[in-house]
Design a protein around this motif. Structure first.
Motif, mmCIF file in Angstrom:
data_model
loop_
_atom_site.group_PDB
_atom_site.id
_atom_site.type_symbol
_atom_site.label_atom_id
_atom_site.label_comp_id
_atom_site.label_asym_id
_atom_site.label_seq_id
_atom_site.Cartn_x
_atom_site.Cartn_y
_atom_site.Cartn_z
ATOM 1 N N GLU A 44 0.779 -1.309 -0.031
ATOM 2 C CA GLU A 44 -0.051 0.138 0.241
ATOM 3 C C GLU A 44 0.864 1.359 0.053
ATOM 4 O O GLU A 44 0.527 2.133 -0.694
ATOM 5 C CB GLU A 44 -0.924 -0.120 1.161
ATOM 6 C CG GLU A 44 -2.030 -1.146 1.297
ATOM 7 C CD GLU A 44 -2.832 -1.176 2.379
ATOM 8 O OE1 GLU A 44 -4.105 -1.423 2.381
ATOM 9 O OE2 GLU A 44 -2.211 -0.997 3.521
ATOM 10 N N ALA A 45 2.105 1.011 0.648
ATOM 11 C CA ALA A 45 2.846 2.356 0.799
ATOM 12 C C ALA A 45 3.446 2.504 -0.606
ATOM 13 O O ALA A 45 3.646 3.811 -1.008
ATOM 14 C CB ALA A 45 4.048 2.150 1.605
ATOM 15 N N ALA A 46 3.720 1.584 -1.279
ATOM 16 C CA ALA A 46 4.292 1.715 -2.710
ATOM 17 C C ALA A 46 3.322 2.387 -3.688
ATOM 18 O O ALA A 46 3.924 3.199 -4.421
ATOM 19 C CB ALA A 46 4.752 0.422 -3.103
ATOM 20 N N GLU A 47 2.062 2.059 -3.495
ATOM 21 C CA GLU A 47 1.136 2.857 -4.402
ATOM 22 C C GLU A 47 1.051 4.458 -3.781
ATOM 23 O O GLU A 47 0.885 5.258 -4.827
ATOM 24 C CB GLU A 47 -0.184 2.207 -3.879
ATOM 25 C CG GLU A 47 -0.512 0.887 -4.623
ATOM 26 C CD GLU A 47 0.252 0.829 -6.063
ATOM 27 O OE1 GLU A 47 -0.409 1.531 -6.965
ATOM 28 O OE2 GLU A 47 1.093 -0.188 -6.603
ATOM 29 N N ILE A 48 1.184 4.555 -2.674
ATOM 30 C CA ILE A 48 1.088 6.000 -2.105
ATOM 31 C C ILE A 48 2.296 6.650 -2.755
ATOM 32 O O ILE A 48 2.235 7.807 -3.117
ATOM 33 C CB ILE A 48 1.162 6.095 -0.504
ATOM 34 C CG1 ILE A 48 -0.238 5.491 -0.046
ATOM 35 C CG2 ILE A 48 1.423 7.607 -0.142
ATOM 36 C CD1 ILE A 48 -0.536 5.389 1.501
ATOM 37 N N MET A 49 3.564 6.018 -2.684
ATOM 38 C CA MET A 49 4.562 6.695 -3.166
ATOM 39 C C MET A 49 4.846 7.153 -4.415
ATOM 40 O O MET A 49 5.078 8.110 -5.005
ATOM 41 C CB MET A 49 6.058 5.917 -2.711
ATOM 42 C CG MET A 49 6.027 5.947 -1.152
ATOM 43 S SD MET A 49 7.851 5.081 -0.725
ATOM 44 C CE MET A 49 7.705 3.422 -0.941
#
Length: 204
Positions: A44-49
């Motif tokens: 999920e963090a990868a998508e936000i980044m």
């Protein structure tokens, strides 16, 4: 010197669009902390980044991470690792991104570790993520010695200006103070109000 701004606890790519790169310097994401209502996965963090403007640095916020967790954070492309709780000394020698060392302040001047890997110290309330502040006056007793101080804990659009004038931090960090009332997620209007309050405190 301009007070930098960190918006912490992002939980969705949509929130990334709320952060203007000319005014917000860091975006924080909570990882490997299941007790936090803002906890997200590495995926999920990868998508936000991906959704964040390139100018905004990515901060992974953790509590007592293992070396394996810290290495996953570095591999995911985060710019900085923020550590609350205990700090595994192996992380200092084997993880290469800068570390923000979080210190939870109670009724005393906090102690903190010294290491070249530690790029800044974040002072938070005794219960991180609670939205509660602490007595900022205790920070005036800490010798600066070139350290970068980040002020967190209970900051809101209504009190961040006063905090900046009293403590003069290198950066202010906000999470619950820019969230919707009664539901998960960041409120874009509160983010704008927070940024405006920071700039107003600096006479802009």
């Amino acid at each position: 010197m301009r007070t930098r701004i960190k918006i912490c606890g992002l939980t969705s790519p949509k929130e990334a669009a709320y952060l203007p790169p000319s005014q917000v310097d860091f975006a924080g994401m909570v990882l490997f902390c299941e007790k936090s209502r803002r906890n997200i996965t590495i995926e999920e963090a990868a998508e936000i980044m991906k959704a964040l403007p390139r100018e905004i640095k990515r901060a992974a916020v953790t509590v007592s991470p293992t070396l394996a967790q810290a290495e996953r954070i570095e591999e995911a492309g985060f710019d900085v690792l923020q550590i609350h709780g205990s700090l595994d000394k192996e992380i200092l020698s084997k993880v290469h991104i800068p570390i923000i060392r979080a210190v939870n302040v109670q009724d005393r001047v906090p102690l903190f570790e010294e290491h070249p890997r530690i790029s800044a110290y974040l002072f938070d309330a005794a219960a991180p993520g609670s939205g509660k502040s602490f007595d900022w006056a205790c920070l005036e007793k800490i010798p600066a010695r070139g350290r970068k101080f980040i002020l967190a804990g209970g900051l809101t659009p209504s009190n961040v200006g006063d905090a900046i004038r009293k403590v003069h931090p290198w950066m202010v960090d906000v999470s619950s103070g820019v969230e919707y009332d009664g539901k998960r997620g960041k409120d874009p209007d509160k983010i704008k109000a927070f940024i405006h309050a920071v700039e107003e405190a600096e006479g802009k």
